[in-house]
Design an enzyme around this catalytic site. Sequence first.
Site, PDB file in Angstrom:
ATOM      1  N   ASP A  14      -6.037 -10.463   8.952  1.00  0.00           N
ATOM      2  CA  ASP A  14      -6.792  -9.546   9.813  1.00  0.00           C
ATOM      3  C   ASP A  14      -8.152  -9.206   9.219  1.00  0.00           C
ATOM      4  O   ASP A  14      -9.190  -9.368   9.866  1.00  0.00           O
ATOM      5  CB  ASP A  14      -6.004  -8.252  10.040  1.00  0.00           C
ATOM      6  CG  ASP A  14      -4.835  -8.440  10.992  1.00  0.00           C
ATOM      7  OD1 ASP A  14      -4.752  -9.503  11.626  1.00  0.00           O
ATOM      8  OD2 ASP A  14      -4.011  -7.519  11.107  1.00  0.00           O
ATOM      9  N   ARG A  94      -3.641   6.332   1.602  1.00  0.00           N
ATOM     10  CA  ARG A  94      -4.784   6.217   2.508  1.00  0.00           C
ATOM     11  C   ARG A  94      -5.911   7.214   2.240  1.00  0.00           C
ATOM     12  O   ARG A  94      -7.087   6.843   2.312  1.00  0.00           O
ATOM     13  CB  ARG A  94      -4.319   6.322   3.967  1.00  0.00           C
ATOM     14  CG  ARG A  94      -3.400   5.199   4.436  1.00  0.00           C
ATOM     15  CD  ARG A  94      -3.897   3.836   4.027  1.00  0.00           C
ATOM     16  NE  ARG A  94      -3.123   2.750   4.621  1.00  0.00           N
ATOM     17  CZ  ARG A  94      -2.800   1.635   4.005  1.00  0.00           C
ATOM     18  NH1 ARG A  94      -3.174   1.458   2.745  1.00  0.00           N
ATOM     19  NH2 ARG A  94      -2.110   0.698   4.602  1.00  0.00           N
ATOM     20  N   ASP A 123      -2.217   4.359  10.367  1.00  0.00           N
ATOM     21  CA  ASP A 123      -3.275   4.196   9.382  1.00  0.00           C
ATOM     22  C   ASP A 123      -4.668   4.404   9.959  1.00  0.00           C
ATOM     23  O   ASP A 123      -5.572   4.877   9.263  1.00  0.00           O
ATOM     24  CB  ASP A 123      -3.179   2.819   8.721  1.00  0.00           C
ATOM     25  CG  ASP A 123      -2.081   2.762   7.672  1.00  0.00           C
ATOM     26  OD1 ASP A 123      -1.661   3.837   7.214  1.00  0.00           O
ATOM     27  OD2 ASP A 123      -1.658   1.655   7.307  1.00  0.00           O
ATOM     28  N   SER A 178       5.684  -7.411   8.608  1.00  0.00           N
ATOM     29  CA  SER A 178       4.445  -6.687   8.365  1.00  0.00           C
ATOM     30  C   SER A 178       4.729  -5.705   7.237  1.00  0.00           C
ATOM     31  O   SER A 178       5.600  -4.848   7.353  1.00  0.00           O
ATOM     32  CB  SER A 178       4.012  -5.928   9.626  1.00  0.00           C
ATOM     33  OG  SER A 178       2.888  -5.123   9.349  1.00  0.00           O
TER      34      SER A 178
END
Length: 406
Positions: A14, A94, A123, A178
């Site tokens: 990605d 994050r 996210d 994932s």
Amino acid sequence: MKEKVILAYSGGLDTTAIIPWLKENFDYDVVCVCINVGQGNELDGLEERAKLSGASKLYIEDLVDEFCDDYIMPCVKADAVYENKYLLGTSMARPLMAKKLVEIARKEGAVAICHGATGKGNDQVRFELGIKALAPDLKIIAPWRSELWKMDSREAEIEYCKAHGIDLPFSSNDNSYSRDRNLWHISHEGLELESPANEPNYDHLLVLGVSPEKAPDEGEYVSLSFEKGVPVALNGKSMKVSEIITELNALGGKHGIGIIDIVENRVVGMKSRGVYETPGGTILMEAHMQLEELILDRDTMAFKKIAAARFADLVYEGKWFTPLREAIQAFTDVTQKYVTGEVKFKLYKGNIIKAGTTSPYSLYSESLASFTTGDLYDHKDADGFINLYGLSLKVRGMKMAEAAQK
């Protein structure tokens, strides 16, 4: 000179496809930033891949210790667990990543920050709330929410890269989950997990350890020493927090500790199903809570549970850089002043079994807890206490009886 954009870069398909996409659609100079919070060998070969994809520069920032000391430990000391199961592995990382992205954006004079989070996940919220709090003037680019993003599959991303002269070792037949990994945990989503009706294929899924069924038939004793709520030694050996978590990951993984299968409520409103492996984190959290049982008084324990749930929600929702998170953390730090001692336990087939807890600040009194009468407490002392404690119930019972007779 072209304007610069900072790209949160993982090296996956990605974010690799995003590099030429940013150059083509915005004519940006793309500066990639990869933040090491314990992903392991996932960082191998990133510099060559980023430059082959068209990035002008790649930063690889080693923030493992900062992650452990300033993000993991506040959550451990708070006993923060989202929806009673999730130990916040991705959520804690994050805000640190957002902070570093902003720092490098300032250093490079960038006008925008770009991330590769999808429009359905948590996210995107966590990254963007952090950036908005720390750099409200910077533009945020989220390709997966852009009308200019035409790639809706792995195959499309691979073809896009090839069309732009980027031939990288990604396969359209990738049959993997994932995943998001850092020193604290690894998460798994996709494949059979997309249906809650399916049992996880643990033989295919697990990365950090084994299932309890495949763990050793003999348990293993472990001791953790704490000072003011922070682990300082494992089995008597002094270590920094990141080293303790690394060692606990190996021990926990070996004994099938910390595997959870959860359907959680995402920030964006949907439910999602995932499996998390948090071997070392599960042990550390449990040991810390065992020590608190001895030391914290009843009222503090009760309120701390309320604060812990709210703290976990804030972290999960990406609200790290908020006054409320800071205030709850300040309260938590006060509660940890005397959380010092040693916790022993046995690891056995997915279980953490108590094997003795000691602290110089323990509120546990053997003489009080025993069935014998002592100087501090006589059995007859309970008479007056129960009379007063149950007075309202007795009065209500009398009134109800009188009403029933009329």
